[in-house]
Design an enzyme around this catalytic site. Structure first.
Site, PDB file in Angstrom:
ATOM      1  N   HIS A 248       8.013   6.972  -2.874  1.00 23.48           N
ATOM      2  CA  HIS A 248       7.405   6.429  -4.093  1.00 23.48           C
ATOM      3  C   HIS A 248       5.886   6.592  -3.948  1.00 23.48           C
ATOM      4  O   HIS A 248       5.365   6.561  -2.827  1.00 23.48           O
ATOM      5  CB  HIS A 248       7.788   4.944  -4.172  1.00 23.48           C
TER       6      HIS A 248
ATOM      7  N   ASP B 183       8.836   1.423   3.750  1.00 20.84           N
ATOM      8  CA  ASP B 183       8.850   0.892   2.391  1.00 20.84           C
ATOM      9  C   ASP B 183      10.260   0.357   2.134  1.00 20.84           C
ATOM     10  O   ASP B 183      11.210   1.127   1.964  1.00 20.84           O
ATOM     11  CB  ASP B 183       8.488   2.030   1.423  1.00 20.84           C
TER      12      ASP B 183
ATOM     13  N   GLN C 272      13.455  -0.870  -1.978  1.00 23.48           N
ATOM     14  CA  GLN C 272      14.809  -0.649  -2.519  1.00 23.48           C
ATOM     15  C   GLN C 272      15.906  -0.990  -1.516  1.00 23.48           C
ATOM     16  O   GLN C 272      17.088  -0.801  -1.818  1.00 23.48           O
ATOM     17  CB  GLN C 272      14.975   0.810  -2.978  1.00 23.48           C
TER      18      GLN C 272
ATOM     19  N   LYS D  81      12.037  -7.277  -7.237  1.00 19.20           N
ATOM     20  CA  LYS D  81      13.216  -6.392  -7.192  1.00 19.20           C
ATOM     21  C   LYS D  81      14.398  -7.086  -6.518  1.00 19.20           C
ATOM     22  O   LYS D  81      15.438  -6.483  -6.284  1.00 19.20           O
ATOM     23  CB  LYS D  81      12.872  -5.104  -6.439  1.00 19.20           C
TER      24      LYS D  81
ATOM     25  N   CYS E   5       7.714   7.365 -10.503  1.00 25.34           N
ATOM     26  CA  CYS E   5       6.633   7.234  -9.504  1.00 25.34           C
ATOM     27  C   CYS E   5       6.954   8.021  -8.243  1.00 25.34           C
ATOM     28  O   CYS E   5       6.667   7.564  -7.123  1.00 25.34           O
ATOM     29  CB  CYS E   5       6.350   5.774  -9.161  1.00 25.34           C
TER      30      CYS E   5
HETATM   31  C1  LIG Z   1      10.799   2.681  -3.153  1.00 27.70           C
HETATM   32  C2  LIG Z   1       9.729   1.926  -3.885  1.00 27.70           C
HETATM   33  N1  LIG Z   1       8.557   1.688  -3.282  1.00 27.70           N
HETATM   34  C3  LIG Z   1       7.579   1.001  -3.877  1.00 27.70           C
HETATM   35  C4  LIG Z   1       7.721   0.521  -5.140  1.00 27.70           C
HETATM   36  C5  LIG Z   1       6.596  -0.223  -5.766  1.00 27.70           C
HETATM   37  O1  LIG Z   1       6.956  -1.542  -6.002  1.00 27.70           O
HETATM   38  P1  LIG Z   1       5.928  -2.514  -6.745  1.00 27.70           P
HETATM   39  O2  LIG Z   1       5.631  -1.888  -8.066  1.00 27.70           O
HETATM   40  O3  LIG Z   1       6.658  -3.790  -6.828  1.00 27.70           O
HETATM   41  O4  LIG Z   1       4.716  -2.572  -5.881  1.00 27.70           O
HETATM   42  C6  LIG Z   1       8.911   0.748  -5.833  1.00 27.70           C
HETATM   43  C7  LIG Z   1       9.078   0.285  -7.231  1.00 27.70           C
HETATM   44  O5  LIG Z   1       9.726   0.882  -8.045  1.00 27.70           O
HETATM   45  C8  LIG Z   1       9.945   1.459  -5.179  1.00 27.70           C
HETATM   46  O6  LIG Z   1      11.104   1.706  -5.796  1.00 27.70           O
END
Ligand SMILES: Cc1ncc(COP(=O)(O)O)c(C=O)c1O
Length: 411
Positions: free
Chosen positions: A122, A199, A202, A225, A366
């Site tokens: 992401h 990260d 998910q 999430k 993203c």
């Molecule tokens: C794998 C992953 N990393 C990071 C993020 C970013 O999350 P946030 O917008 O809550 O910072 C997301 C959000 O869609 C994600 O799916």
């Protein structure tokens, strides 16, 4: 134990309609809906306990501090960290990863050092590392994918070298829904002296996570999430690393002593939590963890697997559906299905599904480098949670069958 239909009763939003149809919410990777208990916990905090924590000597402020620190302890246990000092509250995964990039990366990475990412990151776990690489003259490298979406074993074997200082990897891709072999990656990285940043945006909502068993040095996730409100996130970091890092943001509540020219900083975790804390968010996070533990990750994972196994053969029957990453159910596949309808832009697909009361995401998610790697500008994504049902899948697929007709492309 209740089935998914019963869980839905706990989620007020799922009782609504969207465009006149009962809502089918399939954008859980973007954010999940909130159960009554979480909404109540936030309301109770603001209705009964609201005060600025850590500062007042009066009962309300002490209560707010207790709520906040209790959430930290709950989060620590939830992800298997050793010490509550290793749990830093942030706004979200993005802020957690920026904290690591700016505070660790800018201080411990130098010219010619390598930062290794996967192509499925992401932007939150990619753009901050690009910034660090640009600022420090470091080199960004990528682990690419096999045809089935798994990380290339050859890249895993060859790309972590003595020059690698950071390996930043998503635990679960928000596009492919595949669980990456983080432990194996961490062992390889540690053997070369690299630091591992995971990260977990998910993974934490969907599978049981133990940061120590994973071998993560840093681990980031977002409350929103995983049933909690927006605006609260977590960064786990090993205390030896966090202790050695300078603050990311500075100001109130993160200091030990301030003089005209110099400041000494507070100990962990306060050193990384400048300004008034999100106590309402922390109250919601505690309630969310309580709810998830009550449901149980075995059940959450089993439900998502069941929905994927139900949906994939039905999608494969539609000749105009293209699936990305993986078109069969398997053990490391969570409840995310990424697809396109042939000759129709994903934004048109989502708009047509919206008219049928079905919420899916269309766009680059993203993850533009991954889209480019897959040869797509954009895709649609349906993402499940434990409150989704086979009826939801049926409604989604029935709506998909209308897309080409609405676009006058024939069946
Ligand atoms: C794998 C992953 N990393 C990071 C993020 C970013 O999350 P946030 O917008 O809550 O910072 C997301 C959000 O869609 C994600 O799916």
């Amino acid at each position: 134990m209740p089935d998914a239909h019963d869980f839905r009763r706990d989620f007020p939003l799922l009782k609504q309609t969207m465009n006149g149809r009962p809502i089918v919410y399939l954008d859980n990777s973007a954010t999940t809906q909130k159960p009554e208990s979480v909404i109540r916990a936030i309301g109770e905090y603001y209705g009964q306990d609201n005060a600025n924590p850590h500062r007042g000597a009066y009962a309300l402020s002490i209560k707010a501090t207790d709520i906040y620190e209790n959430a930290r302890e709950r989060a620590r246990r939830f992800i298997g960290a050793d010490d509550a000092r290793e749990i830093i509250f942030t706004r979200n995964t993005t802020e957690s990863l920026n904290l690591v990039a700016y505070s660790y990366g800018l201080n411990y990475i130098g010219p010619g050092d390598e930062i290794l990412l996967t192509i499925a990151e992401h932007h939150s776990n990619l753009v901050p590392w690009q910034q660090v690489a640009h600022a420090k003259g470091a080199v960004l490298k990528y682990i690419y994918l096999e045809k089935d979406g798994n990380l290339s074993p050859r890249d895993l074997e060859t790309k972590i070298t003595a020059r690698t200082k950071i390996v930043a990897v998503t635990h679960v891709s928000n596009v492919l829904g595949l669980v990456n072999p983080v432990r194996e990656i961490a062992d390889r990285a540690h053997a070369k002296g690299a630091v591992v940043v995971v990260d977990g945006a998910q993974s934490v909502p969907h599978i049981a996570v133990d940061v120590k068993a994973l071998g993560a040095d840093f681990f980031a996730f977002s409350g929103h999430k995983m049933l909690a409100p927006m605006g609260i996130g977590v960064l786990y970091g090993k205390s030896a690393l966090l202790d050695a890092m300078p603050p990311f943001l500075t100001g109130g509540d993160m200091i030990d002593d301030v003089a005209e020219q110099e400041t000494t900083f507070a100990e962990l975790p306060a050193k990384f939590e400048a300004g008034t804390q999100n106590v309402g968010g922390a109250a919601g996070l505690t309630a969310a963890i309580d709810y998830l533990e009550e449901v149980g990750f075995d059940r959450i994972h089993a439900r998502e697997k069941e929905l994927v196994a139900y949906a994939l053969p039905r999608l494969r029957e539609l000749p105009y559906i293209e699936l990305y990453g993986c078109d069969t159910a398997r053990d490391n596949k969570l409840g995310i299905i990424t697809f396109n309808v042939k000759d129709v832009h994903p934004h048109d697909v989502s708009t047509i599904l919206d008219a049928e009361g079905v919420a899916v995401r269309g766009g680059h998610h993203c993850a533009q480098p991954l889209m480019t790697y897959l040869g797509q500008n954009a895709t649609c994504r349906a993402s499940f949670y434990f409150y989704n049902t086979k009826d939801d899948v049926d409604r989604w697929i029935a709506a998909l069958k209308k897309v080409r007709e609405v676009m006058r492309l024939g069946a």
